[in-house]
Motif scaffolding. Structure first.
Motif, PDB file in Angstrom:
ATOM      1  N   ARG A   1       0.818  -1.208   0.000  1.00 27.62           N
ATOM      2  CA  ARG A   1       0.000   0.000   0.000  1.00 27.62           C
ATOM      3  C   ARG A   1       0.855   1.262   0.000  1.00 27.62           C
ATOM      4  O   ARG A   1       0.508   2.262  -0.642  1.00 27.62           O
ATOM      5  N   LEU A   2       1.959   1.234   0.723  1.00 24.06           N
ATOM      6  CA  LEU A   2       2.804   2.413   0.806  1.00 24.06           C
ATOM      7  C   LEU A   2       3.377   2.798  -0.554  1.00 24.06           C
ATOM      8  O   LEU A   2       3.569   3.987  -0.845  1.00 24.06           O
ATOM      9  N   THR A   3       3.644   1.800  -1.395  1.00 24.08           N
ATOM     10  CA  THR A   3       4.206   2.070  -2.721  1.00 24.08           C
ATOM     11  C   THR A   3       3.146   2.103  -3.814  1.00 24.08           C
ATOM     12  O   THR A   3       3.476   2.277  -4.988  1.00 24.08           O
ATOM     13  N   CYS A   4       1.879   1.937  -3.441  1.00 21.42           N
ATOM     14  CA  CYS A   4       0.773   1.953  -4.397  1.00 21.42           C
ATOM     15  C   CYS A   4       0.670   3.316  -5.073  1.00 21.42           C
ATOM     16  O   CYS A   4       0.885   4.353  -4.447  1.00 21.42           O
ATOM     17  N   TYR A   5       0.332   3.331  -6.338  1.00 18.82           N
ATOM     18  CA  TYR A   5       0.261   4.583  -7.086  1.00 18.82           C
ATOM     19  C   TYR A   5      -0.746   5.543  -6.473  1.00 18.82           C
ATOM     20  O   TYR A   5      -0.495   6.756  -6.372  1.00 18.82           O
ATOM     21  N   TYR A   6      -1.905   5.030  -6.073  1.00 17.17           N
ATOM     22  CA  TYR A   6      -2.888   5.935  -5.484  1.00 17.17           C
ATOM     23  C   TYR A   6      -2.417   6.468  -4.138  1.00 17.17           C
ATOM     24  O   TYR A   6      -2.511   7.664  -3.865  1.00 17.17           O
ATOM     25  N   TYR A   7      -1.936   5.577  -3.272  1.00 19.01           N
ATOM     26  CA  TYR A   7      -1.512   6.032  -1.946  1.00 19.01           C
ATOM     27  C   TYR A   7      -0.341   6.991  -2.028  1.00 19.01           C
ATOM     28  O   TYR A   7      -0.215   7.907  -1.214  1.00 19.01           O
ATOM     29  N   ARG A   8       0.525   6.793  -2.996  1.00 19.62           N
ATOM     30  CA  ARG A   8       1.619   7.737  -3.180  1.00 19.62           C
ATOM     31  C   ARG A   8       1.064   9.129  -3.473  1.00 19.62           C
ATOM     32  O   ARG A   8       1.494  10.124  -2.867  1.00 19.62           O
TER      33      ARG A   8
ATOM     34  N   LEU B   1     -11.537   1.492  -3.840  1.00 22.88           N
ATOM     35  CA  LEU B   1     -11.203   0.174  -3.309  1.00 22.88           C
ATOM     36  C   LEU B   1     -10.048   0.264  -2.309  1.00 22.88           C
ATOM     37  O   LEU B   1      -9.991  -0.508  -1.352  1.00 22.88           O
ATOM     38  N   ALA B   2      -9.126   1.198  -2.540  1.00 14.88           N
ATOM     39  CA  ALA B   2      -8.013   1.375  -1.605  1.00 14.88           C
ATOM     40  C   ALA B   2      -8.526   1.771  -0.228  1.00 14.88           C
ATOM     41  O   ALA B   2      -8.098   1.224   0.795  1.00 14.88           O
ATOM     42  N   TRP B   3      -9.456   2.716  -0.180  1.00 14.90           N
ATOM     43  CA  TRP B   3      -9.996   3.162   1.104  1.00 14.90           C
ATOM     44  C   TRP B   3     -10.943   2.124   1.709  1.00 14.90           C
ATOM     45  O   TRP B   3     -10.917   1.883   2.923  1.00 14.90           O
ATOM     46  N   ALA B   4     -11.766   1.507   0.878  1.00 12.76           N
ATOM     47  CA  ALA B   4     -12.714   0.514   1.394  1.00 12.76           C
ATOM     48  C   ALA B   4     -11.979  -0.671   2.003  1.00 12.76           C
ATOM     49  O   ALA B   4     -12.351  -1.153   3.095  1.00 12.76           O
ATOM     50  N   SER B   5     -10.920  -1.154   1.347  1.00  7.78           N
ATOM     51  CA  SER B   5     -10.173  -2.291   1.879  1.00  7.78           C
ATOM     52  C   SER B   5      -9.359  -1.896   3.099  1.00  7.78           C
ATOM     53  O   SER B   5      -9.160  -2.711   4.013  1.00  7.78           O
ATOM     54  N   LEU B   6      -8.884  -0.658   3.151  1.00  5.13           N
ATOM     55  CA  LEU B   6      -8.144  -0.190   4.328  1.00  5.13           C
ATOM     56  C   LEU B   6      -9.057  -0.160   5.550  1.00  5.13           C
ATOM     57  O   LEU B   6      -8.671  -0.582   6.646  1.00  5.13           O
ATOM     58  N   ILE B   7     -10.279   0.319   5.353  1.00  2.00           N
ATOM     59  CA  ILE B   7     -11.245   0.370   6.455  1.00  2.00           C
ATOM     60  C   ILE B   7     -11.685  -1.034   6.844  1.00  2.00           C
ATOM     61  O   ILE B   7     -11.802  -1.364   8.031  1.00  2.00           O
ATOM     62  N   SER B   8     -11.905  -1.900   5.847  1.00  3.35           N
ATOM     63  CA  SER B   8     -12.416  -3.238   6.141  1.00  3.35           C
ATOM     64  C   SER B   8     -11.414  -4.071   6.926  1.00  3.35           C
ATOM     65  O   SER B   8     -11.792  -4.838   7.818  1.00  3.35           O
ATOM     66  N   VAL B   9     -10.117  -3.931   6.627  1.00  2.52           N
ATOM     67  CA  VAL B   9      -9.130  -4.723   7.354  1.00  2.52           C
ATOM     68  C   VAL B   9      -9.023  -4.251   8.795  1.00  2.52           C
ATOM     69  O   VAL B   9      -8.823  -5.062   9.722  1.00  2.52           O
ATOM     70  N   ALA B  10      -9.204  -2.952   9.029  1.00  2.00           N
ATOM     71  CA  ALA B  10      -9.210  -2.438  10.400  1.00  2.00           C
ATOM     72  C   ALA B  10     -10.464  -2.902  11.144  1.00  2.00           C
ATOM     73  O   ALA B  10     -10.397  -3.271  12.325  1.00  2.00           O
ATOM     74  N   VAL B  11     -11.599  -2.898  10.461  1.00  2.00           N
ATOM     75  CA  VAL B  11     -12.844  -3.352  11.082  1.00  2.00           C
ATOM     76  C   VAL B  11     -12.763  -4.839  11.415  1.00  2.00           C
ATOM     77  O   VAL B  11     -13.198  -5.272  12.494  1.00  2.00           O
TER      78      VAL B  11
ATOM     79  N   ILE C   1     -10.194  -6.821  -0.233  1.00  2.00           N
ATOM     80  CA  ILE C   1      -8.738  -6.928  -0.386  1.00  2.00           C
ATOM     81  C   ILE C   1      -8.386  -7.459  -1.770  1.00  2.00           C
ATOM     82  O   ILE C   1      -7.479  -6.935  -2.446  1.00  2.00           O
ATOM     83  N   TRP C   2      -9.094  -8.492  -2.232  1.00  2.00           N
ATOM     84  CA  TRP C   2      -8.826  -9.028  -3.569  1.00  2.00           C
ATOM     85  C   TRP C   2      -9.173  -8.004  -4.648  1.00  2.00           C
ATOM     86  O   TRP C   2      -8.455  -7.874  -5.647  1.00  2.00           O
ATOM     87  N   ALA C   3     -10.280  -7.275  -4.450  1.00  2.00           N
ATOM     88  CA  ALA C   3     -10.671  -6.270  -5.443  1.00  2.00           C
ATOM     89  C   ALA C   3      -9.626  -5.161  -5.520  1.00  2.00           C
ATOM     90  O   ALA C   3      -9.256  -4.714  -6.618  1.00  2.00           O
ATOM     91  N   TYR C   4      -9.132  -4.716  -4.360  1.00  2.00           N
ATOM     92  CA  TYR C   4      -8.091  -3.691  -4.356  1.00  2.00           C
ATOM     93  C   TYR C   4      -6.802  -4.211  -4.992  1.00  2.00           C
ATOM     94  O   TYR C   4      -6.158  -3.519  -5.797  1.00  2.00           O
ATOM     95  N   THR C   5      -6.406  -5.439  -4.648  1.00  2.00           N
ATOM     96  CA  THR C   5      -5.177  -6.015  -5.188  1.00  2.00           C
ATOM     97  C   THR C   5      -5.279  -6.193  -6.698  1.00  2.00           C
ATOM     98  O   THR C   5      -4.337  -5.882  -7.446  1.00  2.00           O
ATOM     99  N   ALA C   6      -6.427  -6.685  -7.159  1.00  2.00           N
ATOM    100  CA  ALA C   6      -6.609  -6.903  -8.599  1.00  2.00           C
ATOM    101  C   ALA C   6      -6.730  -5.602  -9.371  1.00  2.00           C
ATOM    102  O   ALA C   6      -6.471  -5.571 -10.583  1.00  2.00           O
ATOM    103  N   SER C   7      -7.127  -4.518  -8.702  1.00  2.00           N
ATOM    104  CA  SER C   7      -7.251  -3.233  -9.389  1.00  2.00           C
ATOM    105  C   SER C   7      -5.926  -2.499  -9.493  1.00  2.00           C
ATOM    106  O   SER C   7      -5.859  -1.421 -10.094  1.00  2.00           O
ATOM    107  N   CYS C   8      -4.880  -3.085  -8.923  1.00  2.00           N
ATOM    108  CA  CYS C   8      -3.555  -2.466  -8.935  1.00  2.00           C
ATOM    109  C   CYS C   8      -3.028  -2.330 -10.361  1.00  2.00           C
ATOM    110  O   CYS C   8      -3.275  -3.176 -11.220  1.00  2.00           O
TER     111      CYS C   8
END
Length: 264
Positions: free
Chosen positions: A101-108, A235-245, A191-198
């Motif tokens: 996530r830290l090196t992800c294009y969107y998060y960057r 998907l980046a934000w949704a998966s980030l929230i879901s893993v914390a939840v 998580i899979w949707a975010y990973t596959a959308s990379c």
């Protein structure tokens, strides 16, 4: 003086001519990222004894790769790191999804704007005198993103197995389904949707092809990944929230805050 204040450029005293609340997006982004960093740091260092609530495993602690893991009874408990590892076992596995996530294009883009004001927003001048992009250390290391992608696939696979095990009851019998099962299921789907959308996934699926017509299967996969890629930010934000939840839900169950509601 360099940048937008260079002599010869238009001498505008205003930082930007935008009249909307352009600063709101980077502020909200910074608060959201800081909240997750704070929560995940707390759970990674102090959540060892609340990482498992049968039959659920916290995504922060799976796969468990250290000998100081609690007896999780199920899930990926491999203990590759012996008794010499005294830190939290979560730190071993979290480096891979967090590195992804830290090196992800969107998060960057998100944290460059939110924390470094590079730039703060579209059509807003950044305060830096020089701009070297990602051509120098340490930002040139962002190119390891494609390698973190492969590790993220492995971690997602383990979390998928944890989700499957969530359909067992605490005694280990299949046929269980509780609220925690749904929490883990939603989490792994996101998580899979975010990973596959990379972007790396999109390149692996359809890159280096000169003629899509000669590779209909890869072209079809590329179009599917492309549709997900258009929603990469969401998907980046949704998966980030879901893993914390998901982690929070396991923590509440393990700490005895309430019992897992069962559907059958």
């Amino acid at each position: 003086m360099t940048g937008v204040r260079t002599p010869g450029r238009a001498a505008l005293p205003e930082q930007t001519l935008r009249t909307d609340r352009w600063w709101l997006s980077p502020v909200v982004t910074a608060l959201g990222l800081l909240a997750f960093v704070g929560y995940s740091t707390w759970r990674a260092f102090f959540g060892l004894h609340t990482a498992y609530a049968a039959p659920y495993v916290s995504p922060f602690y799976s796969p468990c790769l250290a000998a100081n893991c609690p007896d999780m009874k199920q899930g990926a408990d491999w203990a590759l790191f012996g008794s010499w590892w005294q830190l939290s076992p979560a730190l071993i596995v979290l480096i891979f999804p967090l590195g992804f996530r830290l090196t992800c294009y969107y998060y960057r883009k998100a944290y460059y704007r939110a924390f470094w004001s590079s730039p703060p927003a579209c059509a807003v001048a950044e305060p830096h005198a020089r701009y070297t992009g990602e051509t120098r250390f340490p930002l040139i290391l962002q190119n390891v993103h494609r390698y973190f992608f492969y590790f993220a696939i492995l971690v997602a696979g383990v979390l998928t197995w944890d989700t499957v095990l969530g359909f067992r009851n605490p005694a280990g019998d299949w046929g269980h389904m509780g609220l925690g099962t749904l929490v883990l299921l939603v989490n792994i789907v996101l998580i899979w949707a975010y990973t596959a959308s990379c972007h790396s996934c999109r390149h692996i699926v359809g890159g280096r092809l000169r003629h899509f017509s000669k590779h209909p299967v890869r072209y079809r996969l590329w179009t599917w990944v492309g549709r997900l890629n258009a929603r990469h930010m969401q998907l980046a934000w949704a998966s980030l929230i879901s893993v914390a939840v998901a982690d929070l839900y396991v923590y509440l169950l393990a700490s005895g805050a309430f019992s897992d509601p069962r559907f059958f």
